[in-house]
Design an enzyme around this catalytic site. Sequence first.
Site, mmCIF file in Angstrom:
data_model
loop_
_atom_site.group_PDB
_atom_site.id
_atom_site.type_symbol
_atom_site.label_atom_id
_atom_site.label_comp_id
_atom_site.label_asym_id
_atom_site.label_seq_id
_atom_site.Cartn_x
_atom_site.Cartn_y
_atom_site.Cartn_z
ATOM 1 C CE LYS A 101 -17.175 10.596 27.079
ATOM 2 N NZ LYS A 101 -16.576 11.022 28.299
ATOM 3 C CD GLU A 123 -14.859 9.202 19.167
ATOM 4 O OE1 GLU A 123 -15.434 8.559 18.271
ATOM 5 O OE2 GLU A 123 -15.476 9.805 20.084
ATOM 6 C CB SER A 390 -19.125 14.420 33.792
ATOM 7 O OG SER A 390 -17.795 14.739 34.162
HETATM 8 C C1 LIG Z 1 -15.552 12.063 28.403
HETATM 9 C C2 LIG Z 1 -15.720 12.730 29.675
HETATM 10 C C3 LIG Z 1 -15.823 14.139 29.784
HETATM 11 C C4 LIG Z 1 -15.654 15.059 28.616
HETATM 12 O O1 LIG Z 1 -16.559 14.919 27.581
HETATM 13 P P1 LIG Z 1 -17.776 15.903 27.340
HETATM 14 O O2 LIG Z 1 -18.271 15.508 25.989
HETATM 15 O O3 LIG Z 1 -17.259 17.307 27.378
HETATM 16 O O4 LIG Z 1 -18.771 15.656 28.400
HETATM 17 C C5 LIG Z 1 -16.063 14.691 31.017
HETATM 18 N N1 LIG Z 1 -16.166 13.933 32.114
HETATM 19 C C6 LIG Z 1 -16.069 12.582 32.075
HETATM 20 C C7 LIG Z 1 -16.188 11.807 33.340
HETATM 21 C C8 LIG Z 1 -15.840 11.938 30.855
HETATM 22 O O5 LIG Z 1 -15.740 10.610 30.813
#
Ligand SMILES: *Cc1c(COP(=O)(O)O)cnc(C)c1O
Length: 406
Positions: A101, A123, A390
Amino acid sequence: MQKKHNKPRPYGRHLPDRYGYFGEFGGKFVPETLMHALEELEVELNRALRDKKFLSQFDYYLQEYAGRPTPLYFAGRLTEKLGGARIYLKREDLAHTGAHKINNTLGQALLAKKMKKARLIAETGAGQHGVATATVAAMFGFTCDIYMGTEDIKRQALNVYRMKLLGARVIPVDSGSRTLKDATNEAIRDWVTNVRNTHYVLGSVVGPHPYPFMVREFQSVIGKEAKSQILKSEKRLPDFLIACVGGGSNSIGLFHPFFKDKKVKFVGVEAAGRGLHSNKHAATLIEGEIGVLHGSKSYLLQNKNGQVNIAHSISAGLDYPGVGPEHSYYKKIKRARYLAVTDRDALRGFRLLSEYEGIIPALEPAHAIYYVSKLAPKLKKNKIIILCLSGRGDKDIDIVREHIKL
Ligand SMILES: *Cc1c(COP(=O)(O)O)cnc(C)c1O
């Protein structure tokens, strides 16, 4: 000279066209009062993306503040255990604040500075995007208000406290399902009222144009790095890119720089929650229908009357009834394949990576890890998979503890 308006032209790196469409998906379905703000943002963004000074500033903060490039780690023990394709992890969990993020919030904060806005709003669902926004607000000196559903405030107490420590105000949203969808509605409402001094930092590749385009450009650093890293270590492109899909930003960020590499297969993993037939899932691309949510046309979970359904996933970050328009387009043209993994299997993926690689993942990418654990053994040993890790799992420990007794 008058320009014809009936022939939308691509921005250069193919879509969206200049009206914000990826094929039939995307666009700008917003009240008149926001049109001006979106146009201002679009002009500033297009200028910034061509401005060497802006781009080198963005690079500077990605490196020096967020800790990029993140490693592309060869998961040797996991590969050996599964006995098939070679598995690499793109380590977004190692970026500052613990997820991808931060890439997007740094880009948007720099843009907000250029636009001379004093206040950021956002948000948040799981709180990761709220934390990343509060983080850049603290670092650049913006005031910051984060909208969050009261249900999520209960589920993600740790991140609520982190945002407050960072100097942000967390505004509880008690309407609807009291989750991300409702927090987004409130953030849009705030932006309509305070657009003169406020920039709305959207957290994924969703919302009206230019957000899906902008967030993709900022998140594409994931795929650009992964491409040069894999070329260096394997001297060739990967066979599969695999990532979880909530709104779709970590996946698009990984996929997009490989769009033209037709042999590289994209797989997006959604949340099947308690099962696709349970009505308690967040598998928007698989089970959804085309409609309009939060200013853009895309797949979404809705009932027969067109009312938006409540999504469910064990991971708050996937718990969203919409999805970015570029994913809907990838689905339509079959550039990517989408499938879904249940809460229970995500917990299996969570344990697998913890025990075999010493990496505790967030519950969102745990969905993708589970899918990789099924796919890799079916592939030859010379195949290569890149999985987008992620985020890290610290934020999810309380939830996992309720399900896994040790
Ligand atoms: C917010 C988040 C996601 C989902 O959001 P995307 O916009 O689909 O990437 C996935 N993994 C993590 C660790 C997140 O914080």
